[in-house]
Design a protein around this motif. Sequence first.
Motif, PDB file in Angstrom:
ATOM      1  N   PRO A   1       1.066  -1.236   0.075  1.00  0.00           N
ATOM      2  CA  PRO A   1      -0.003   0.024   0.074  1.00  0.00           C
ATOM      3  C   PRO A   1       0.702   1.300   0.110  1.00  0.00           C
ATOM      4  O   PRO A   1       2.094   1.362   0.726  1.00  0.00           O
ATOM      5  N   GLN A   2       0.442   2.038  -0.669  1.00  0.00           N
ATOM      6  CA  GLN A   2       1.328   3.464  -0.945  1.00  0.00           C
ATOM      7  C   GLN A   2       1.458   4.284   0.482  1.00  0.00           C
ATOM      8  O   GLN A   2       2.669   4.969   0.638  1.00  0.00           O
TER       9      GLN A   2
ATOM     10  N   THR B   1       7.556   6.501  -3.530  1.00  0.00           N
ATOM     11  CA  THR B   1       6.400   5.941  -2.883  1.00  0.00           C
ATOM     12  C   THR B   1       5.427   5.481  -4.071  1.00  0.00           C
ATOM     13  O   THR B   1       4.755   4.668  -4.094  1.00  0.00           O
ATOM     14  N   LEU B   2       5.467   6.476  -5.130  1.00  0.00           N
ATOM     15  CA  LEU B   2       4.476   6.285  -6.280  1.00  0.00           C
ATOM     16  C   LEU B   2       4.969   5.128  -7.192  1.00  0.00           C
ATOM     17  O   LEU B   2       4.306   4.274  -7.706  1.00  0.00           O
TER      18      LEU B   2
ATOM     19  N   SER C   1      -3.559   5.267 -12.146  1.00  0.00           N
ATOM     20  CA  SER C   1      -3.237   4.869 -11.060  1.00  0.00           C
ATOM     21  C   SER C   1      -2.259   5.971 -10.303  1.00  0.00           C
ATOM     22  O   SER C   1      -2.476   6.206  -9.039  1.00  0.00           O
ATOM     23  N   LEU C   2      -1.185   6.476 -11.076  1.00  0.00           N
ATOM     24  CA  LEU C   2      -0.367   7.342 -10.383  1.00  0.00           C
ATOM     25  C   LEU C   2      -1.000   8.751  -9.879  1.00  0.00           C
ATOM     26  O   LEU C   2      -0.974   9.183  -8.794  1.00  0.00           O
TER      27      LEU C   2
ATOM     28  N   SER D   1      -4.321   9.078  -9.388  1.00  0.00           N
ATOM     29  CA  SER D   1      -5.504   8.871  -8.024  1.00  0.00           C
ATOM     30  C   SER D   1      -4.517   8.620  -6.740  1.00  0.00           C
ATOM     31  O   SER D   1      -4.757   8.868  -5.644  1.00  0.00           O
ATOM     32  N   GLY D   2      -3.147   7.778  -6.934  1.00  0.00           N
ATOM     33  CA  GLY D   2      -2.332   7.630  -5.877  1.00  0.00           C
ATOM     34  C   GLY D   2      -1.826   8.903  -5.293  1.00  0.00           C
ATOM     35  O   GLY D   2      -1.360   9.129  -4.148  1.00  0.00           O
TER      36      GLY D   2
ATOM     37  N   VAL E   1      -3.235  10.318  -2.038  1.00  0.00           N
ATOM     38  CA  VAL E   1      -2.592   9.900  -0.906  1.00  0.00           C
ATOM     39  C   VAL E   1      -1.074  10.238  -0.620  1.00  0.00           C
ATOM     40  O   VAL E   1      -0.926  10.746   0.566  1.00  0.00           O
ATOM     41  N   VAL E   2      -0.278  10.491  -1.747  1.00  0.00           N
ATOM     42  CA  VAL E   2       0.938  10.802  -1.415  1.00  0.00           C
ATOM     43  C   VAL E   2       1.221  12.151  -1.155  1.00  0.00           C
ATOM     44  O   VAL E   2       1.979  12.759  -0.272  1.00  0.00           O
TER      45      VAL E   2
END
Length: 333
Positions: A156-157, A193-194, A255-256, A258-259, A262-263
């Motif tokens: 999980p990121q 992280t990504l 996906s990056l 959307s991620g 979080v990041v």
Amino acid sequence: MSPRGWAVPARWIASRIGAAIGVVWIVATVVFFALRSTGDPLEAILGGPGSQAGDEAVRAATERYALDQPLAWQYLLQLRDVATLQLGDSYSRRQPVLDLLAAHLPPTMLLAVLALALAWALTVAGALVQASARGRFGAIVGSALRAVEVVASVAPQFWFGAVLIMVFASSLGWLPATSASSDPAALVLPVVTLAVPIAGFLSQVSRDALDDADAAPFATTARARGAGEMRVLLRHTLRHASLPAISLSGWAFGSLLSGAVVVEVLFARPGLGRLLQEAALARDVPVVIGAVVIVALLYVAVVIATDALELVVDPRLRRRPRAVRAPDAAVGS
């Protein structure tokens, strides 16, 4: 080019434009009804819970945003605004939505592009390490790489980013824990992280394709002519093995993006992700719809670019299928 020759690219472009319109419509529809289901938007417009707005302010906001109209009509008005990019003003920030998106999109795009580039670099590096290994040592290296790829793809990121902060920022002090500053070193931890989970997934897909390419006749012929494993990889098999990963790069970029939500929150980084998170909590409908629509358009654009790149890398996709004669016609001739 003859009119018939233009037909194939014209159909290709039309299908992509139709897909983009469909994606934007679905996204705008889902976001509109999802946010409306969380409560009355009038509360967000007037400043949130506990606001002391008078009757005149309530009446003006209701008329301006057509909140006195049926929900179906409000939905159609929202679709009209999205189609014309008239996204209005933010409820909470009192700024034009397009200005907010223009200010917050570049940092997120930079983060996503760097992460995708790093993911591809890690994928190619893993293939080079595997090709350079020999014999029993090669089998051990291959098993170790597979294990790393599986762990990386499922990490999980938010957990992976927190581990990076504890190790490289808190314990070692090598890198900053937040990336709000303009220091290039502040980009390292968010990008890693990504990139690492995406690299793990792309590496797994590329490895399967690489195994198939290694067993193909063209690779066997190249080895028979005296080519070493590294030359076979660089000149022959890597190109074929990259095709599945290229086709998945569009998904990876989405996906990056959307991620990034979080990041950017985890590393206190300004960007579209943090803007979207704050707008969703504030039920800021124009900002949420605008941000999600822009992300959807970027995703479609990257998918189209990866489709075009596949045509460049694999000439077989550019060939038209030849007409196959019917069995009776073949016998008669």
